[in-house]
Motif scaffolding. Structure first.
Motif, short mmCIF file in Angstrom:
data_model
loop_
_atom_site.label_atom_id
_atom_site.label_comp_id
_atom_site.label_asym_id
_atom_site.label_seq_id
_atom_site.Cartn_x
_atom_site.Cartn_y
_atom_site.Cartn_z
N LEU A 36 73.65 15.37 1.57
CA LEU A 36 72.93 14.37 2.35
C LEU A 36 73.43 12.96 2.04
N MET A 37 73.70 12.70 0.78
CA MET A 37 74.16 11.37 0.40
C MET A 37 75.53 11.05 0.98
N LYS A 38 76.37 12.08 1.18
CA LYS A 38 77.71 11.88 1.72
C LYS A 38 77.75 11.87 3.24
N ALA A 39 76.65 12.26 3.88
CA ALA A 39 76.63 12.39 5.34
C ALA A 39 76.70 11.03 6.02
N ASP A 40 77.32 11.01 7.21
CA ASP A 40 77.31 9.81 8.05
C ASP A 40 76.08 9.79 8.95
N LYS A 41 75.67 10.97 9.41
CA LYS A 41 74.48 11.11 10.24
C LYS A 41 73.71 12.33 9.77
N ILE A 42 72.38 12.23 9.77
CA ILE A 42 71.52 13.34 9.33
C ILE A 42 70.50 13.62 10.42
N LEU A 43 70.27 14.90 10.69
CA LEU A 43 69.22 15.32 11.61
C LEU A 43 68.18 16.10 10.82
N LEU A 44 66.92 15.76 11.04
CA LEU A 44 65.81 16.40 10.34
C LEU A 44 64.94 17.12 11.37
N PRO A 45 65.23 18.40 11.64
CA PRO A 45 64.42 19.14 12.61
C PRO A 45 63.16 19.67 11.95
N GLY A 46 62.22 20.09 12.77
CA GLY A 46 61.00 20.66 12.21
C GLY A 46 60.18 21.37 13.27
N VAL A 47 59.68 22.54 12.92
CA VAL A 47 58.76 23.30 13.76
C VAL A 47 57.75 23.91 12.81
N GLY A 48 56.48 23.89 13.19
CA GLY A 48 55.47 24.52 12.34
C GLY A 48 54.54 23.50 11.73
N SER A 49 54.22 23.68 10.45
CA SER A 49 53.19 22.85 9.84
C SER A 49 53.78 21.77 8.95
N ALA A 50 53.07 20.64 8.90
CA ALA A 50 53.47 19.53 8.03
C ALA A 50 53.43 19.96 6.57
N LYS A 51 52.43 20.76 6.21
CA LYS A 51 52.31 21.21 4.83
C LYS A 51 53.53 22.02 4.40
N ALA A 52 53.95 22.96 5.25
CA ALA A 52 55.11 23.78 4.92
C ALA A 52 56.38 22.93 4.83
N ILE A 63 62.16 14.45 -1.22
CA ILE A 63 61.22 13.47 -0.67
C ILE A 63 61.65 12.05 -1.00
N ASP A 64 61.88 11.75 -2.26
CA ASP A 64 62.29 10.39 -2.63
C ASP A 64 63.67 10.06 -2.11
N LEU A 65 64.56 11.04 -2.10
CA LEU A 65 65.92 10.81 -1.62
C LEU A 65 65.92 10.40 -0.15
N ILE A 66 65.17 11.11 0.68
CA ILE A 66 65.14 10.80 2.12
C ILE A 66 64.71 9.35 2.33
N LYS A 67 63.73 8.90 1.60
CA LYS A 67 63.23 7.53 1.76
C LYS A 67 64.27 6.48 1.39
N LYS A 68 65.22 6.86 0.53
CA LYS A 68 66.22 5.89 0.04
C LYS A 68 67.53 5.92 0.83
N LEU A 69 67.69 6.89 1.72
CA LEU A 69 68.94 7.00 2.47
C LEU A 69 69.10 5.81 3.42
N HIS A 70 70.36 5.42 3.66
CA HIS A 70 70.64 4.26 4.52
C HIS A 70 71.37 4.65 5.81
N GLN A 71 71.90 5.88 5.90
CA GLN A 71 72.58 6.28 7.11
C GLN A 71 71.56 6.68 8.18
N PRO A 72 71.95 6.67 9.47
CA PRO A 72 71.01 7.04 10.52
C PRO A 72 70.48 8.47 10.35
N ILE A 73 69.16 8.61 10.49
CA ILE A 73 68.49 9.90 10.37
C ILE A 73 67.64 10.09 11.62
N LEU A 74 67.79 11.25 12.27
CA LEU A 74 67.00 11.56 13.46
C LEU A 74 66.02 12.68 13.16
#
Length: 196
Positions: A36-52, A63-74
């Motif tokens: 993830l840190m080396k990626a130029d673009k990241i996609l975060l898909p999701g289906v189902g429950s927020a808890k899962a 969790i902490d890593l996603i918040k600190k990333l600087h590349q575009p995330i969809l």
């Protein structure tokens, strides 16, 4: 360009993978922090429950890593919802808190729940995520929860009440609909994101 789909174990990973491959991009599906840190673009898909989804991210220490990333995330569908601060699911689930807005079950005012099928979206102001996509285009939705309109909303949809269909805050982009299931307009949106 290095494109990574964050492996959340959800059902739409492969359809998203093939939608991106059809656009001519190579990609990886991974939940490895180094990828993830080396990626130029990241996609975060999701289906189902927020808890899962949050449990999955927690189990991979993301969790902490996603918040600190600087590349575009969809974030897509649930992937966008967990950008919020909290979900009303099961009495309340803390989510990533990138957008200071909760996600709640849709008050459909008698319409069937979940919201499944094609619905039009209205782009409030010109935004490059919607380049070459006519306003009031139809996208494919499947969800029971939604984020209300807020400062970061760039497009909206109406299903009993008006909710956020797309958003942006800094490098975090989100769509409540499924672009990988939305035909030519969905493909164009993915292309626009990958060309940022």
């Amino acid at each position: 360009m290095k494109v990574v789909i964050l492996d959340t174990g959800c059902a739409n990973l492969l359809s998203l993978k093939w939608a991106i491959k059809r656009l001519g991009y190579t990609l990886e599906i991974s939940n490895e922090p180094s990828m993830l840190m080396k990626a130029d673009k990241i996609l975060l898909p999701g289906v189902g429950s927020a808890k899962a989804a949050m449990n999955q991210l927690k189990s991979f220490n993301l969790i902490d890593l996603i918040k600190k990333l600087h590349q575009p995330i969809l974030g897509i569908c649930l992937g966008m919802q967990i950008f919020g601060c909290r979900s009303s699911e099961n009495g309340g689930i803390n989510t990533l808190g990138i957008i200071d807005k909760p996600v709640s079950i849709i008050n459909t005012k008698g319409l069937p729940l979940p919201h499944i099928g094609w619905n039009k979206i209205i782009v409030e102001t010109k935004h490059f995520l919607f380049n070459n996509i006519p306003n009031n285009s139809y996208f494919y939705f499947i969800h029971s929860y939604a984020m209300s309109l807020n400062y970061h909303t760039i497009a909206k949809c109406n299903y009993g009440f008006v909710f956020t269909a797309a958003l942006q805050k800094n490098n975090f982009f989100g769509v409540q609909f499924h672009p990988e299931r939305s035909g030519t307009v969905g493909a164009q949106l993915l292309k626009n994101f990958l060309e940022i």
